[in-house]
Motif scaffolding. Sequence first.
Motif, PDB file in Angstrom:
ATOM      1  N   ILE A  63      41.611  33.996  31.871  1.00 29.70           N
ATOM      2  CA  ILE A  63      42.804  34.011  32.711  1.00 29.70           C
ATOM      3  C   ILE A  63      42.482  33.648  34.157  1.00 29.70           C
ATOM      4  O   ILE A  63      43.268  32.977  34.832  1.00 29.70           O
ATOM      5  CB  ILE A  63      43.516  35.389  32.636  1.00 29.70           C
ATOM      6  CG1 ILE A  63      44.817  35.376  33.432  1.00 29.70           C
ATOM      7  CG2 ILE A  63      42.605  36.490  33.127  1.00 29.70           C
ATOM      8  CD1 ILE A  63      45.857  34.431  32.917  1.00 29.70           C
ATOM      9  N   SER A  84      42.376  29.903  34.714  1.00 32.14           N
ATOM     10  CA  SER A  84      43.562  29.167  34.267  1.00 32.14           C
ATOM     11  C   SER A  84      44.334  28.499  35.389  1.00 32.14           C
ATOM     12  O   SER A  84      45.062  27.529  35.165  1.00 32.14           O
ATOM     13  CB  SER A  84      44.498  30.115  33.509  1.00 32.14           C
ATOM     14  OG  SER A  84      45.078  31.068  34.401  1.00 32.14           O
ATOM     15  N   ASN A 123      46.818  29.846  36.762  1.00 39.31           N
ATOM     16  CA  ASN A 123      48.181  30.369  36.655  1.00 39.31           C
ATOM     17  C   ASN A 123      48.289  31.625  37.520  1.00 39.31           C
ATOM     18  O   ASN A 123      48.017  32.741  37.063  1.00 39.31           O
ATOM     19  CB  ASN A 123      48.489  30.683  35.186  1.00 39.31           C
ATOM     20  CG  ASN A 123      49.952  31.041  34.964  1.00 39.31           C
ATOM     21  OD1 ASN A 123      50.620  31.574  35.850  1.00 39.31           O
ATOM     22  ND2 ASN A 123      50.459  30.766  33.765  1.00 39.31           N
ATOM     23  N   PRO A 166      50.767  33.575  38.834  1.00 44.09           N
ATOM     24  CA  PRO A 166      51.547  34.757  38.414  1.00 44.09           C
ATOM     25  C   PRO A 166      50.865  35.542  37.301  1.00 44.09           C
ATOM     26  O   PRO A 166      50.859  36.781  37.319  1.00 44.09           O
ATOM     27  CB  PRO A 166      52.875  34.154  37.945  1.00 44.09           C
ATOM     28  CG  PRO A 166      52.991  32.867  38.692  1.00 44.09           C
ATOM     29  CD  PRO A 166      51.586  32.339  38.766  1.00 44.09           C
ATOM     30  N   GLU A 167      50.282  34.847  36.342  1.00 42.33           N
ATOM     31  CA  GLU A 167      49.604  35.531  35.243  1.00 42.33           C
ATOM     32  C   GLU A 167      48.322  36.206  35.718  1.00 42.33           C
ATOM     33  O   GLU A 167      47.956  37.282  35.230  1.00 42.33           O
ATOM     34  CB  GLU A 167      49.309  34.545  34.110  1.00 42.33           C
ATOM     35  CG  GLU A 167      50.534  34.117  33.328  1.00 42.33           C
ATOM     36  CD  GLU A 167      51.238  35.299  32.678  1.00 42.33           C
ATOM     37  OE1 GLU A 167      50.554  36.147  32.062  1.00 42.33           O
ATOM     38  OE2 GLU A 167      52.491  35.396  32.804  1.00 42.33           O
ATOM     39  N   ASP A 182      47.861  37.399  38.776  1.00 43.12           N
ATOM     40  CA  ASP A 182      48.292  38.593  39.507  1.00 43.12           C
ATOM     41  C   ASP A 182      48.656  39.710  38.533  1.00 43.12           C
ATOM     42  O   ASP A 182      48.336  40.890  38.771  1.00 43.12           O
ATOM     43  CB  ASP A 182      49.499  38.265  40.386  1.00 43.12           C
ATOM     44  CG  ASP A 182      49.128  37.393  41.582  1.00 43.12           C
ATOM     45  OD1 ASP A 182      47.921  37.329  41.906  1.00 43.12           O
ATOM     46  OD2 ASP A 182      50.048  36.788  42.170  1.00 43.12           O
ATOM     47  N   LYS A 183      49.338  39.359  37.447  1.00 44.22           N
ATOM     48  CA  LYS A 183      49.710  40.348  36.435  1.00 44.22           C
ATOM     49  C   LYS A 183      48.461  40.961  35.808  1.00 44.22           C
ATOM     50  O   LYS A 183      48.367  42.177  35.627  1.00 44.22           O
ATOM     51  CB  LYS A 183      50.571  39.688  35.367  1.00 44.22           C
ATOM     52  CG  LYS A 183      50.995  40.633  34.251  1.00 44.22           C
ATOM     53  CD  LYS A 183      51.804  39.892  33.182  1.00 44.22           C
ATOM     54  CE  LYS A 183      52.145  40.818  32.018  1.00 44.22           C
ATOM     55  NZ  LYS A 183      52.878  40.094  30.945  1.00 44.22           N
ATOM     56  N   TRP A 184      47.481  40.105  35.468  1.00 44.71           N
ATOM     57  CA  TRP A 184      46.229  40.580  34.865  1.00 44.71           C
ATOM     58  C   TRP A 184      45.498  41.525  35.816  1.00 44.71           C
ATOM     59  O   TRP A 184      45.014  42.573  35.403  1.00 44.71           O
ATOM     60  CB  TRP A 184      45.345  39.382  34.532  1.00 44.71           C
ATOM     61  CG  TRP A 184      44.018  39.748  33.923  1.00 44.71           C
ATOM     62  CD1 TRP A 184      43.739  39.945  32.604  1.00 44.71           C
ATOM     63  CD2 TRP A 184      42.778  39.956  34.619  1.00 44.71           C
ATOM     64  NE1 TRP A 184      42.411  40.263  32.426  1.00 44.71           N
ATOM     65  CE2 TRP A 184      41.794  40.280  33.650  1.00 44.71           C
ATOM     66  CE3 TRP A 184      42.402  39.903  35.959  1.00 44.71           C
ATOM     67  CZ2 TRP A 184      40.464  40.545  33.987  1.00 44.71           C
ATOM     68  CZ3 TRP A 184      41.079  40.167  36.299  1.00 44.71           C
ATOM     69  CH2 TRP A 184      40.128  40.486  35.319  1.00 44.71           C
ATOM     70  N   GLU A 242      47.213  44.898  35.932  1.00 40.22           N
ATOM     71  CA  GLU A 242      46.959  45.661  34.713  1.00 40.22           C
ATOM     72  C   GLU A 242      45.539  46.217  34.688  1.00 40.22           C
ATOM     73  O   GLU A 242      45.313  47.362  34.279  1.00 40.22           O
ATOM     74  CB  GLU A 242      47.208  44.773  33.490  1.00 40.22           C
ATOM     75  CG  GLU A 242      48.682  44.426  33.284  1.00 40.22           C
ATOM     76  CD  GLU A 242      48.896  43.393  32.195  1.00 40.22           C
ATOM     77  OE1 GLU A 242      47.894  42.764  31.770  1.00 40.22           O
ATOM     78  OE2 GLU A 242      50.052  43.203  31.767  1.00 40.22           O
TER      79      GLU A 242
END
Length: 224
Positions: A194, A197, A199, A201-202, A204-206, A209
């Motif tokens: 990730i 990648s 990406n 937004p993804e 930041d989400k990772w 989490e």
Amino acid sequence: MRIDIVTVLPGLLESPFSHSILQRARNKGLAEIHVHNLRDYSGNKHKSVDDYPYGGGAGMVMSVIPFANCIDHLQKERSYDEIIFMSPDGELLEQPLANTLSLKKNLLILCGHYKGIDERIREHYVTREISIGNYVLSGGELPAAVLVDAVVRLLPGVLSDETSALSDSFQNGLVDAPSYTRPADFRGWKVPDILLSGNTPEIDKWRFEQSLERTRSRRPDMLK
């Protein structure tokens, strides 16, 4: 910001303030850090700053006279937003407190030693008592250095990337997510896909989490 520190061991504070982030802050003129030798304010030819405790007991107590002389002298030159005593029974130093103190202009920090300081200094001068943890050290010098580092690094312009401090552990009530840098594959130990990648937004989400999970497993007390 100007920080004055009163100590019986000024040499103990030379190194922490002469390297890395704190040195950069001083060189940029963003923070002034002045260390004062308590013995210079002892008021006696032997420059003694301690005496036996009233009521008996083990250990020596730092006298009220040199602290009062020093604080009175410094207060004639400027007013202080806080006069802080580093004490094991003070409020625990946590990120919100460091954030609050970073908004002040003038701080005065008192370092105790031996068995402690005369209670009258705490009653009549000290506005805040701060502890860096539930343990006892030989003196307040190392805790003072920790406090100064935690506060000064938050001043605008001190860090090359000012957003770095905002993403540190504890700023959002969580510990930080794991970090990686090159190479992407070392001995078969690979960076999570990730992060490669692109990406945002993804990613930041990772990171959120991961931060939440780390806090839950390592510092569950923070989630209360």
